[in-house]
Design an enzyme around this catalytic site. Structure first.
Site, PDB file in Angstrom:
ATOM      1  N   LYS A   7       0.815  -1.215   0.000  1.00 53.96           N
ATOM      2  CA  LYS A   7       0.000   0.000   0.000  1.00 53.96           C
ATOM      3  C   LYS A   7       0.851   1.269   0.000  1.00 53.96           C
ATOM      4  CE  LYS A   7      -4.380  -1.718   1.823  1.00 53.96           C
ATOM      5  NZ  LYS A   7      -5.364  -1.675   2.927  1.00 53.96           N
TER       6      LYS A   7
ATOM      7  N   ARG B 152      -3.434  -9.810   5.342  1.00 54.23           N
ATOM      8  CA  ARG B 152      -3.978  -9.924   3.983  1.00 54.23           C
ATOM      9  C   ARG B 152      -2.910  -9.425   3.007  1.00 54.23           C
ATOM     10  NH1 ARG B 152      -6.723  -6.487   0.434  1.00 54.23           N
ATOM     11  NH2 ARG B 152      -8.359  -7.465  -0.829  1.00 54.23           N
TER      12      ARG B 152
END
Length: 274
Positions: free
Chosen positions: A217, A251
């Protein structure tokens, strides 16, 4: 079949592998279609994944919503194909109740709702009917607006207050198999994301398993000044930190590499004094 009780009781970190049946997810390496779906899932299983997370709508910052029928076509079809070939727990990444319902009918095990059952009032009914675990994620705004200057007085305190309300709502509707995701990158600035991780133990007072999704991210990109394709090492650092704090699920896009990190951390944590 996903074992929620084992998740609650065994303090170890599991790997959730990301399968994006979308053309526009922020990391191109996570995108699959009908030609490579089974190969991608098979490789993740060989690499040791414990949960497959299937999503048919990109929730990157600024993303536009996908029409219901298109998301059903993408997500439910993928779930059906995966379940036909593999006995692996499947999480469906959606905030639309009809996508969740049809996916559960095709063999999905978990609802992963970025809205924490706020965007679709029927989602809680679906979760209650199927008695399935639900991942409640914190997010300010919507994917399209969430990064428009988000502000907090105390980010961790405010997220805990949000979870308190969502947990009460879920329990009122007989939904009690919950997993909490503080929502790294969803309506947070860099300093908010780092604060969440630094204070991750404070979420333990809620008495539910935790999930962290930081893989590749922008938080990592901001620190390292790297594009998504070069953020694996940064992701592994976050995974190691999460494993040290016994976060129940991480995740990720890269199953093999993240699992190797978790195994090393678990070995260090579990060694007996000589």
């Amino acid at each position: 079949m996903f074992n929620y009780d084992e998740l609650m009781n065994a303090k170890r970190t599991r790997i959730m592998g990301i399968i994006n049946v979308t053309p526009d997810s922020f990391y191109s390496g996570s995108r699959v279609d009908g030609t490579n779906l089974l190969n991608k899932v098979e490789q993740m299983i060989k690499d040791g994944v414990e949960i497959i997370d299937v999503g048919g709508e990109s929730t990157r910052p600024g993303a536009e919503a996908v029409p219901l029928e298109e998301e059903i076509k993408r997500t439910v079809t993928a779930v059906k194909i995966i379940r036909k070939h593999f006995d692996i727990p499947i999480s469906v990444d959606t905030y639309k109740s009809e996508v969740a319902r049809l996916s559960l009918e095709e063999g999905a095990d978990i609802i992963n709702d970025i809205s924490a059952m706020r965007f679709d009032e029927k989602m809680v009914q679906v979760a209650s009917h199927y008695n399935c675990p639900v991942i409640l994620m914190h997010m300010k705004g919507s994917p399209k607006t969430m990064q428009e200057n988000p502000e907090y007085k105390n980010v961790v305190t405010e997220i805990i207050e949000f979870f308190d309300e969502r947990i009460r709502y879920a329990k009122e509707h007989r939904v009690d198999k919950l997993i909490l995701d503080p929502g790294i990158g969803f309506g947070k600035k860099l300093e908010h994301n780092l604060e969440i991780l630094k204070r991750i133990e404070e979420f333990r007072k809620l008495n539910y398993p935790l999930l962290i999704g930081a893989s590749r991210k922008s938080m990592i990109g901001m620190i390292l000044n790297l594009p998504p394709e070069e953020r694996l090492n940064g992701t592994l650092a976050v995974t190691a930190y999460c494993a040290m704090h016994s976060v129940e699920i991480v995740r990720v896009h890269d199953v093999k590499e993240n699992l190797e990190v978790v195994k090393i951390i678990e070995a260090i944590k579990n060694v007996k004094r000589l």
